[in-house]
Design an enzyme around this catalytic site. Structure first.
Site: not given
Ligand code: DMJ
Length: 693
Positions: A323, A327, A456, A591
């Site tokens: 994270e 971010r 994912d 998404e």
């Molecule tokens: C975000 O922090 C990123 O896109 C991550 O890959 C998946 N989850 C959240 C958004 O849904």
């Protein structure tokens, strides 16, 4: 004073040297005992009787819970992630040579809740057919004893909103009772915080009319101060209106953050307070490049000033590697590239070096958590596993950091993970399990495959690293192509009613028609691959999946997608999308609008813009809080009381609004997809220039 904030994500213990460590536990115990003694005998008997009932109910429910979580990690203390220190890791990682062509900064012109903790075998699970296009035999629904309103390992199941990290993401485990759905007690509780109608601007039940676009104010910063070439071209009036509505949405979100959560991780817009996850100003950093792209100069300047004066990574705090990378590191790198301001690069370098202890493991597969102040790292308390998506979705950022800092250690550790995973046994036609062990370097919990939470962005980053590096790293392409074939073979199915194509999950050869909203990144990624010369049928699948993600919104009463959709495989005239009570929330996720952006850029089909416009209007109608900010909601199927959850995730500003803005912009050179690759948090990073021949 801020009102007391609800604890709705993992707690971090930040030791404050200035705080008084007054321990009133003993006094509290004494006062409880006094209160107990003051109760009448009848009152005490009643309380004891109720406690006994709860205990009996709990014991009766236990077998079904454990059955439901069969195949998933049996974790007792899922939530207690962040309070353990391992031994200090000796500094100094062996440097390696940078790849050919990494010659410094790129010329300026030129990447976890109630949700998915994996593919549990649901009642609709069916045997996996041996190959594609074989008609699915749907087993009649078996009346299995389940615990339908709870998700996650048993220890997560506490009342209220609880979070852990899944795919590094805070996963909010929400218990929604039947009474609540019928406007019962729990719904009233929300209203006590602030009535939902009271939380909205009354006139805002419909989207506010956009102010006329002020070109001067709306224009991004001047070209010489804007080396990324992000000056928009002339735009049509209709496009301007839509762009302006997105800007307004951003300003409104920012106002809430600024008024009530400035410098903190997340805004809690209903209680007008804030939530802290890592204590790094997540929303502020996630928003930097969005403000730049939208031309919000004043807001950007204030935020930059905070980064300069207030942001420090020298603090005793455990952060999640994934994270923080996507971010914060991603946000800083992107801000650096867009502005050319060294401040952001220096901050990125400081953070990058503090994340490196995570890679000091026997296998070189990084730990999930790092204490950026102490230089120590550790896995979650219950396991030595890391989540697969987390360890394979930090590469774009680490590689870029090496390229622009001329310090090769970042890309060395990141590339090593990909090489290890590339040759690891336990994949099924390119599909990877969701966990990997940091000691052995082997996959664990094999046989469970999903494109949703925990896996994912592994797939996303295979393609994007290949693009980032100039399409030269064959092992990445090979793994990506194989995985897409694996998805088509094992996970892609069509619904019975309308033949909607979706991506389900596989658990030990049983197919589960469940799709996280997270999977809606896939149409965009497939389209990006096709744009870069990969097979045309990737684009065909992208078009079909995009339609399904759109339907996940339009089939809901609020026009907003649930966190998880189940799809009906039965040929009937019923619904394609079925939403379970525990999955009805919407976290303002990006998404679908992300994929709409890619689909529009590559096809110019205006329906994708229109679909995005409808989503923006629904966000404005059901999630906008009058005093500032937007909130995630509990129930996308209840337009009268969607149930605000009192949280605005940083990715709403970092991703959702950014992708909407880019979707509506006519300027195809605004972050051209031939020059930039977006990290999984929507932070654009340059595609590396080819080395001179
Ligand atoms: C975000 O922090 C990123 O896109 C991550 O890959 C998946 N989850 C959240 C958004 O849904």
């Amino acid at each position: 004073m801020y009102p007391p904030s609800r604890k709705d994500f993992i707690s971090l213990t930040l030791s404050d040297p200035h705080s008084h460590t007054y321990n009133n536990g003993k006094h509290r115990r004494q006062s409880c005992w006094r209160k107990w003694k003051q109760l009448s005998r009848l009152q005490r008997s009643l309380i004891l009787f109720l406690l006994a009932l709860v205990l009996i109910f709990g014991l009766l429910s236990f077998p079904s819970i454990t059955e439901q979580w069969r195949g998933l990690p049996d974790r007792e203390d899922w939530l207690e992630l962040n309070d353990r220190d391992l031994k200090a890791i000796p500094p100094g990682l062996k440097p390696v040579l940078a790849p050919a062509g990494s010659k410094g900064p790129a010329p300026m012109a030129g990447p976890l809740v109630g949700p998915a903790v994996g593919p549990a075998v649901g009642p609709e699970a069916v045997e996996e057919p041996r190959g594609p296009n074989i008609p699915i035999l749907v087993k009649p629904p078996t009346k299995k004893k389940t615990f339908p309103h709870k998700r996650g390992p048993p220890s997560l199941q506490k009342d209220g909103n609880i979070s852990d990290t899944v795919n590094g993401e805070k996963q909010e485990h929400e218990v929604i009772r039947e009474e609540e759905e019928e406007g019962g007690e729990e719904g009233d509780k929300e209203k006590k915080i602030v009535s939902w109608r009271g939380a909205m601007i009354e006139a805002d039940q419909a989207t506010e009319p956009p102010p006329s676009a002020n070109e001067k104010e709306a224009a991004p910063p001047p070209a010489q101060a804007n080396p990324a070439g992000t000056v928009p071209l002339e735009v049509s009036p209709r496009t301007v209106d839509r762009l302006e509505v997105v800007r307004d949405a951003f300003r409104h979100a920012w106002k809430g953050y600024k008024d009530h959560a400035w410098g903190h991780d997340e805004l809690k817009p209903i209680s007008k307070s804030f939530g802290e996850w890592f204590g790094l100003g997540l929303t502020l950093i996630d928003s930097l490049d969005t403000m730049w792209i939208m031309g919000l100069k004043e807001e950007f300047a204030e935020a930059k000033n905070w980064v300069e004066k207030e942001l420090s990574f020298n603090k005793n705090v455990d952060v999640n590697l994934f994270e923080t990378t996507i971010r914060v590191l991603g946000g800083l790198l992107s801000a650096y590239h867009l502005t050319g301001d060294q401040l952001f690069l220096e901050k990125a370098k400081d953070l990058g070096s503090r994340l490196m202890p995570a890679f000091k493991t026997p296998s070189k597969i990084p730990f999930s958590d790092v204490n950026i102040g102490k230089g120590t790292a550790h896995p979650p308390r219950w396991t030595s596993d890391s989540t697969l998506a987390e360890v394979t979705s930090i590469q774009l950022e680490f590689r870029e950091l090496s390229r622009i800092s001329h310090e090769p250690q970042y890309q060395e550790v990141a590339n090593e993970v990909m090489k290890l995973v590339h040759k690891l046994p336990g994949k099924q036609d390119g599909l990877v399990p969701m966990f990997i062990n940091t000691n052995s370097g082997q996959f664990t919990h094999k046989g469970v495959f999903t494109l949703g939470a925990r896996a994912d962005s592994y797939y996303e980053y295979l393609l994007k690293q290949w693009i980032q590096g100039g399409k030269t790293e064959d092992h990445l392409l090979e793994d990506y192509l194989q995985a897409v074939e694996g998805v088509k073979k094992h996970l892609v199915r069509q619904t019975g009613p309308s033949r909607l194509t979706f991506v389900g999950e596989l658990s030990h050869n049983r197919f589960n028609p469940k799709m996280d909203h997270l999977v809606c990144f896939l149409p965009g990624t497939l389209a990006l691959g096709a744009h870069n010369g990969l097979p045309g049928d990737h684009m065909d699948l992208a078009v079909q999946l995009m339609e399904t993600c759109h339907q996940m919104y339009t089939q809901m009463e609020t026009g907003l997608s649930p966190e998880i959709a189940h799809f009906s495989l039965q040929a009937s005239d019923g619904r394609d999308v079925v939403v379970k009570p525990a999955d009805r929330h919407n976290l303002l996720r990006p998404e679908t609008v992300e994929s709409l952006f890619y689909m529009y850029r590559f096809t110019k089909d205006t329906k994708y813009r229109d679909w995005g416009w409808e989503i923006l209007q629904s966000f404005n109608k059901y999630t906008k809080v009058s005093s500032g900010g937007y909130t995630s909601i509990n129930n996308v199927r209840d337009p009268v009381n969607p149930g605000p959850r009192d949280k605005m995730e940083s990715f709403f500003l970092g991703e959702t609004l950014k992708y909407l803005y880019l979707l509506f912009s006519d300027d195809m050179e605004l972050l051209s997809l031939d020059k930039y690759v977006f990290n999984t948090e929507a932070h654009p990073l340059p595609i590396w220039p080819s080395p001179p021949k």
